[in-house]
Design a protein around this motif. Structure first.
Motif, PDB file in Angstrom:
ATOM      1  N   GLU A  85      32.711  64.302  29.878  1.00  0.00           N
ATOM      2  CA  GLU A  85      32.975  62.863  29.958  1.00  0.00           C
ATOM      3  C   GLU A  85      34.039  62.445  28.948  1.00  0.00           C
ATOM      4  O   GLU A  85      34.939  61.659  29.269  1.00  0.00           O
ATOM      5  N   GLU A  86      33.954  62.978  27.731  1.00  0.00           N
ATOM      6  CA  GLU A  86      34.953  62.659  26.704  1.00  0.00           C
ATOM      7  C   GLU A  86      36.332  63.173  27.114  1.00  0.00           C
ATOM      8  O   GLU A  86      37.337  62.467  26.963  1.00  0.00           O
TER       9      GLU A  86
ATOM     10  N   GLU B  66      37.433  63.825  30.164  1.00  0.00           N
ATOM     11  CA  GLU B  66      37.925  63.053  31.314  1.00  0.00           C
ATOM     12  C   GLU B  66      38.380  61.660  30.880  1.00  0.00           C
ATOM     13  O   GLU B  66      39.379  61.138  31.396  1.00  0.00           O
ATOM     14  N   ALA B  67      37.695  61.059  29.903  1.00  0.00           N
ATOM     15  CA  ALA B  67      38.099  59.748  29.380  1.00  0.00           C
ATOM     16  C   ALA B  67      39.463  59.841  28.693  1.00  0.00           C
ATOM     17  O   ALA B  67      40.279  58.915  28.811  1.00  0.00           O
ATOM     18  N   GLN B  68      39.735  60.947  28.012  1.00  0.00           N
ATOM     19  CA  GLN B  68      41.051  61.133  27.396  1.00  0.00           C
ATOM     20  C   GLN B  68      42.140  61.070  28.462  1.00  0.00           C
ATOM     21  O   GLN B  68      43.170  60.421  28.278  1.00  0.00           O
TER      22      GLN B  68
ATOM     23  N   ARG C 105      42.038  59.624  31.425  1.00  0.00           N
ATOM     24  CA  ARG C 105      42.170  58.263  31.975  1.00  0.00           C
ATOM     25  C   ARG C 105      42.926  57.355  31.016  1.00  0.00           C
ATOM     26  O   ARG C 105      43.680  56.478  31.438  1.00  0.00           O
ATOM     27  N   ARG C 106      42.735  57.568  29.718  1.00  0.00           N
ATOM     28  CA  ARG C 106      43.323  56.721  28.691  1.00  0.00           C
ATOM     29  C   ARG C 106      44.784  57.072  28.405  1.00  0.00           C
ATOM     30  O   ARG C 106      45.600  56.181  28.145  1.00  0.00           O
TER      31      ARG C 106
END
Length: 166
Positions: free
Chosen positions: A19-20, A22-24, A26-27
């Motif tokens: 999750e971390e 994948e969030a990178q 997206r960001r």
């Protein structure tokens, strides 16, 4: 340090979750990415490597063209081979090389065992991150090699965070 990549021991405290990771992705999206952006980002990576005395090679590719390359003291030709292998993972999967490897590990296997891709051509080790342009998608990769794989990944992510916040 030699040019070989080192796989760090996996500990929950330091290993980011899927999750971390994948969030990178997206960001860390670019509004655009020009040759000048590649130079500025590459120069930032060189400055950060110089400050921390990181023995890394740095590479930025867009659409099959190398836009930036630097080899810091302590890096070796082997790092360039790792760069090419990690970059090919980003190009094939459209995701960070570390994230691709983590997805295989989350399934209880490894990239090498299950991807059916030649490990001499592809390496799902940390250090290559997609250049994702808003409204366009993944157009290239920024890659670092020379540190343990999680450190390579964090080095690139930290530089991207700094670059995109300016």
């Amino acid at each position: 340090m030699s040019g070989r990549e080192i796989t760090p021991r996996s500990t929950p405290e330091i290993t980011p979750s899927l999750e971390e990771l994948e969030a990178q992705e997206r960001r860390l999206v670019f509004p655009q990415f020009s040759n000048y952006d590649a130079w500025a980002l590459g120069s930032l990576l060189v400055d950060l490597a110089r400050e921390s005395q990181a023995p890394v090679a740095i590479d930025i590719h867009r659409a099959g063209q190398q836009l930036f390359h630097a080899a810091m003291p302590g890096s070796t030709p082997d790092n360039d081979a790792w760069i090419a292998r990690k970059r090919r993972v980003v190009e094939r999967y459209g995701a960070a090389s570390y994230l691709v490897g983590a997805r295989f590990r989350a399934k209880g296997t490894t990239f090498e065992e299950s991807s059916r891709l030649d490990p001499d051509t592809y390496a799902a080790h940390g250090g290559s991150f997609p250049i994702n342009v808003e409204g366009v998608g993944v157009i290239g990769a920024v890659t670092v090699s020379g540190l343990p794989q999680l450190e390579d990944h964090r080095f690139v992510v930290g530089a991207l965070e700094q670059f995109l916040s300016e």
